[in-house]
Scaffold this active site. Structure first.
Site: not given
Ligand code: UT7
Length: 351
Positions: A116, A256, A286
């Protein structure tokens, strides 16, 4: 030091058309919309259903969108960095597939694996190439087809992830705007908390690895959450302190998008209100390496030269980091992106 600063001069994106809503997930696993929204902030994700299309397809589409907006040809790109944990295959690198697909005949490049934090690390890496004077046009892409490594029988992970790709172009800045600072960290001691163990050289694919579901994302959510809250808030605070920034100086936090509660904690620590936080997790979930550039795409039309942005990410590895940049161009020339028309209430509320 060359004195060259790298600036983002264009953004592009690709979002697959198919949506996976919380209502869809309610029919697949034991979950409910209320739990997903309150624990994560996610309402729907995009899924690339076509099995013949993989991460390189989305990455190349995002790059085409960028090239068209910037009005340059693929042959002008000299460097391609693709951040992904879902490469089309272990090798060749997805960057090679994108290079061929675009006809970027003068580019070299590589993939960067940092889960990520992948886009953030790729951005700071690309900035270094521009700063050194060796690269003039670096295409930094974050792309992940997470639906290929998500176990849709595991309710603790399948509600979290979506597919998507977005990218930025880095060029030498002609003024004071651009990427000012970056901080990156890794800590492999926590490798087991968020990982995909099957398919590599330690556990090559076999009937056993498939039976043991080792080709899917594994996450100990509660433990990762604790590290992520501290890691992302600390690194964002560090970059602000190092650059003498207060909450008032920051135009936007670009976090993020893993969990709304982690993002809220980071914003609180930075001393900024929700109106200064780019948030699109409810639309895309996500998307791993694509979350931060997808935020830049969704907010581009509201960005103006010299806007101070703080990017922050945390991911498997662990990997985490922050970038401080001053936006370099007037995003209003591109107008509101088409895909936002139905959601325009949210970004407009942040202006
Ligand atoms: O992006 C890279 C980094 N990753 C992250 O930053 C993710 C970090 N972790 C998280 O975002 C959160 O931990 C999750 C969203 C994954 C989970 O939220 P949580 O508040 O930590 O929930 P939990 O794992 O502590 O589970 C709470 C309860 C459990 O039930 P019991 O044991 O309390 O009876 C779970 O079994 O919720 C249950 N649960 C669910 N219930 C309904 C877990 N998943 C679900 C679900 N629907 N999908």
């Amino acid at each position: 030091m060359t004195g060259i600063t790298a600036a983002i001069t264009a953004v592009g994106h690709y979002l697959p058309p198919d949506r996976l809503t919380n209502a869809d997930l309610e029919r697949m696993v034991e979950t409910n919309d209320e739990w997903i929204v309150t624990r994560t902030g996610i309402r729907e994700r995009r899924i690339l259903r076509d099995p013949a299309k993989a991460t390189s397809y989305m990455a190349a589409e995002a790059a085409r969108n960028l090239l068209e907006k910037r009005g340059i040809s693929a042959s002008e790109i000299d460097t391609i960095i693709v951040a992904t944990v879902t490469p089309d295959m272990l090798f060749p690198a997805t960057a090679c597939l994108v290079q061929a697909e675009l006809g970027a005949t003068n580019a070299w490049g590589f993939d960067l694996s940092a889960a990520c934090s992948g886009f953030l690390f790729a951005l700071s890496t690309g900035a270094r190439f521009v700063e050194s004077g060796r690269s003039k046009k670096v295409l930094v892409i974050g792309a992940d087809k997470m639906s290929t490594i998500v176990d849709y029988t595991d309710r603790t992970t399948c509600i979290l992830f979506g597919d998507g790709a977005a990218c930025v172009l880095l060029e030498p800045s002609d003024d004071d705007n651009g990427i000012i600072d970056y901080i990156e960290h890794i800590d492999g001691n926590q490798k087991d908390l968020l990982c995909m163990t099957g398919g590599g050289s330690l556990h090559p694919p076999s009937h056993e690895t498939v039976d043991a579901r080792m080709h899917y994302v594994y996450q100990e959510g509660r433990s990762v959450f604790k590290y992520a809250v501290t890691g992302m808030a600390d690194v964002a605070a560090d970059i602000m302190e190092r650059n003498g920034l207060t909450g008032d100086d920051v135009r936007y936090l670009v976090p993020h998008q893993a969990n709304l509660r982690i993002i809220d904690a980071t914003a609180r620590r930075m001393g900024i209100g929700p109106e200064k936080v780019m948030l699109n997790i409810e639309r895309y979930g996500n998307t791993t390496a694509a979350t931060i550039p997808l935020c830049l795409v969704d907010w581009e039309h509201q960005l103006r030269p010299a806007d101070n942005l703080v990017l922050a990410a945390f991911g498997g590895g662990f990997t985490w980091g922050s970038v401080f940049l001053r936006w370099a161009y007037d995003g209003s020339v591109y107008g509101v992106p088409e895909h936002l028309a139905e959601h325009i209430a949210e970004p407009a509320a942040n202006s």
